[in-house]
Design an enzyme around this catalytic site. Structure first.
Site, PDB file in Angstrom:
ATOM      1  CE  LYS A 130      -5.316 -66.811   0.468  1.00 33.88           C
ATOM      2  NZ  LYS A 130      -4.339 -65.944  -0.211  1.00 33.88           N
TER       3      LYS A 130
ATOM      4  CG  ASP B 295      -2.023 -67.071  -2.593  1.00 24.01           C
ATOM      5  OD1 ASP B 295      -0.789 -66.971  -2.439  1.00 24.01           O
ATOM      6  OD2 ASP B 295      -2.805 -66.097  -2.542  1.00 24.01           O
TER       7      ASP B 295
ATOM      8  CD  GLU C  26      -2.079 -65.586  -6.051  1.00 23.05           C
ATOM      9  OE1 GLU C  26      -2.841 -65.996  -6.956  1.00 23.05           O
ATOM     10  OE2 GLU C  26      -2.455 -64.827  -5.145  1.00 23.05           O
TER      11      GLU C  26
ATOM     12  CG  ASP D  14      -1.334 -61.571  -4.801  1.00 17.47           C
ATOM     13  OD1 ASP D  14      -1.571 -60.401  -5.148  1.00 17.47           O
ATOM     14  OD2 ASP D  14      -1.973 -62.125  -3.875  1.00 17.47           O
TER      15      ASP D  14
ATOM     16  CE  LYS E 285      -4.817 -60.256  -4.483  1.00 13.03           C
ATOM     17  NZ  LYS E 285      -4.156 -60.521  -3.200  1.00 13.03           N
TER      18      LYS E 285
ATOM     19  CD  GLN F 161      -5.276 -55.773  -1.436  1.00  7.88           C
ATOM     20  OE1 GLN F 161      -4.658 -55.854  -2.487  1.00  7.88           O
ATOM     21  NE2 GLN F 161      -5.316 -54.681  -0.718  1.00  7.88           N
TER      22      GLN F 161
END
Ligand code: MUC
Ligand code: MG
Length: 367
Positions: free
Chosen positions: A162, A191, A217, A242, A266, A294
């Site tokens: 992240k 991401d 992402e 996403d 997702k 998620q």
């Protein structure tokens, strides 16, 4: 096999390791269990994880949308008439997580009614998925320890980092620390959850060319259309949409506008039905897909495994399937095992996530 009732049960389970990321953080799974009971007494279940910072839905909005808009219109409809069910849901815009959970609960009921695992009904391509683990905002040394532990305990060798922070050096140093400590064998990708501008994302890519990252992402808000297109055109790695692509329409807009070069699917926000539409669009266009998470419970993760393993394109890459490891408990009766970095599909009828009623009674927050 008509829908007799639809229940929405709010519950709260704390996380042992809260996850923080550019658009928000999660320390408690304040989700909604959605249950569809048919006139034959079959119960289909699914999990709805509200993500207000991503889609605007909350625990109560999910309950309200299903309880007052969908349920009155759907009771009495056959669970096999999925297009009729979706025509009803399409009358309400947005509310992707509410729609996704209801769709999965209906698929679960279909599987149980016909006595087949849902991964077979969806495609039956393979029997397991490789797992990617998500590393949130924490000091780099802790992330390195976490990644080592995931490798040793579960055989996981793919990690999503992240990012999306300022100054950019924070993320660049974390990426370098992970690559340095984990060696060349592990897969690392990023991401940013819209945390950067497109130009900042380009700067991070320029500064990490030697880190062998495989994907980037949601680098910035997709509304930053012009600079994001420039980033996608020049990026040496796929730029994945996403949260900007929860529906097939959104995915086509982003792909046609040049806002991304790959799509994250997702099931929590697209259900199995809309996820199938998105997947068809991507395979038709020759665009890579990933199976995202998620911040799902084991119930949600099993739904992702059922969909991901059902198709060739979704089982090529590791799916994000292990956020539940950071939860203190779960509602599932038969917990998921991660062995050699993989999660197997369930061969029981339905999606395979049967609910532990005692745990549900303990964690539900409406009583
Ligand atoms: C992800 O891939 O973005 C964070 C927010 C959300 O909705 O999903 C997570 C993970
Ligand atoms: Mg994401």
């Amino acid at each position: 096999m008509k829908i007799a009732s639809i229940e929405t049960i709010p519950y709260e389970i704390p996380y042992t390791h809260p996850l923080a990321f550019a658009s928000g953080s999660v320390s408690t799974a304040d989700h909604v269990l959605v249950r569809v009971t048919t006139t034959d007494g079959v119960v289909g279940s699914a999990d709805a994880p509200p993500r207000p910072y991503t889609y605007g839905e909350t625990q109560s909005s999910i309950m309200e949308t299903i309880g007052s808009l969908f349920s009155p219109a759907l009771v009495g409809t056959s669970i096999f008439d999925r297009e009729k069910i979706h025509a009803v849901m399409r009358r309400t815009i947005h509310n992707q997580v509410a729609k996704g959970a209801l769709d999965i609960a209906i698929w679960d009921a279909i599987g149980k009614t016909v006595g087949q695992p849902v991964h077979r009904l969806l495609g039956g391509y393979t029997d397991s998925m490789r797992v990617s683990h998500m590393l949130g905002f924490r000091p780099a040394a802790e992330l390195v320890d976490d990644a080592h532990r995931m490798g040793e305990d579960y055989g996981i060798t793919t990690f999503k980092i992240k990012v999306g922070r300022r100054p950019l050096s924070l993320d660049i140093e974390t990426i370098r620390a992970l690559r340095g400590a984990l060696g060349d064998e592990v897969e690392l990708y990023l991401d940013a959850n819209r945390g950067w501008t497109a130009n900042e994302a380009a700067e991070v890519l320029r500064n990490t060319t030697d880190c062998d990252l495989t994907m980037l992402e949601e680098p910035c808000d997709a509304k930053e259309a012009m600079s994001r297109r420039r980033l996608v055109d020049r990026s040496p790695i796929p730029v994945v949409a996403d949260e900007s692509a929860p529906t097939a329409g959104d995915a086509s807009r982003e792909l046609l506008n040049g806002g991304c070069s790959a799509i994250c699917i997702k099931t929590a926000r697209s259900g199995f039905t809309e996820a199938t539409e998105i997947l068809g669009l991507c395979t038709g266009l020759g665009v890579d897909v990933t199976m995202g998470n998620q911040i799902d419970t084991q119930i949600g993760s099993l739904a992702t495994v059922a969909f991901g393993a059902a198709h060739e394109a979704t089982s090529r890459r590791a799916g994000e399937l292990s956020n539940f490891l950071d939860m203190s408990d779960d509602l599932i009766l038969d917990p998921i095992a991660i062995r050699d970095g993989r999660i197997s599909v369930r061969e029981t009828a339905g999606v395979g996530a049967d609910i532990d009623e005692e745990k549900l009674a303990a964690y539900r927050s409406d009583r």
